[in-house]
Design a protein around this motif. Sequence first.
Motif, mmCIF file in Angstrom:
data_model
loop_
_atom_site.group_PDB
_atom_site.id
_atom_site.type_symbol
_atom_site.label_atom_id
_atom_site.label_comp_id
_atom_site.label_asym_id
_atom_site.label_seq_id
_atom_site.Cartn_x
_atom_site.Cartn_y
_atom_site.Cartn_z
ATOM 1 N N PRO A 141 18.834 -14.411 -38.389
ATOM 2 C CA PRO A 141 18.246 -13.894 -37.142
ATOM 3 C C PRO A 141 19.273 -13.698 -36.023
ATOM 4 O O PRO A 141 20.037 -14.600 -35.702
ATOM 5 C CB PRO A 141 17.244 -14.983 -36.748
ATOM 6 N N GLY A 142 19.288 -12.480 -35.501
ATOM 7 C CA GLY A 142 20.093 -12.181 -34.324
ATOM 8 C C GLY A 142 21.559 -11.907 -34.555
ATOM 9 O O GLY A 142 22.313 -11.738 -33.605
ATOM 10 N N ARG A 193 17.650 -12.822 -30.034
ATOM 11 C CA ARG A 193 17.114 -13.118 -31.367
ATOM 12 C C ARG A 193 17.943 -14.133 -32.148
ATOM 13 O O ARG A 193 17.534 -14.569 -33.229
ATOM 14 C CB ARG A 193 17.011 -11.816 -32.167
#
Length: 162
Positions: A36-37, A51
């Motif tokens: 994520p991110g 994120r």
Amino acid sequence: MADEFADPLVGRIVAFLRQVGVPVEVASLDHETFLPGVAVAGGGLRVDPARLAWPGDLLHEAGHVAVGDPDRRDESVSDDPGEEMAALAWSFAAATHLGLDPSVPFHEGGYRGGGKALAEMFSQGGYVGVPMLAMWGLTHEPHRAKALGAPPFPHMLAWRRS
């Protein structure tokens, strides 16, 4: 600059990555990413601060960029098991260099629940991936370092495979 990140730990990690030659750019990552991110793209990292779930993921993904075959570094993360193990070792060395606890790169949310075991393994001198880093001239394995009178892993001679 790393000051574009509100989280001081993320800013510190990003500043280090840029210093050792791993490009990092802020980006809006609206698509799903492996972690994520953060995404590996164009030989560097794209980071969406909103994120990013775990700052330590930056170290692991940067490890892939750093240890990846220089001829393919701009393409994507390799699925080569040796490079995966080397990225683990690289992220531990980077965390050590930054004075971070091993639980930063090897957090509870990663490695299919095995982050704690990896942190313990590296902390106790079980250096999976170090032979690959040594073969590429990035560090010295502990037994060889002693014979050379040089600092052993997690000390790094260089941060990027060339």
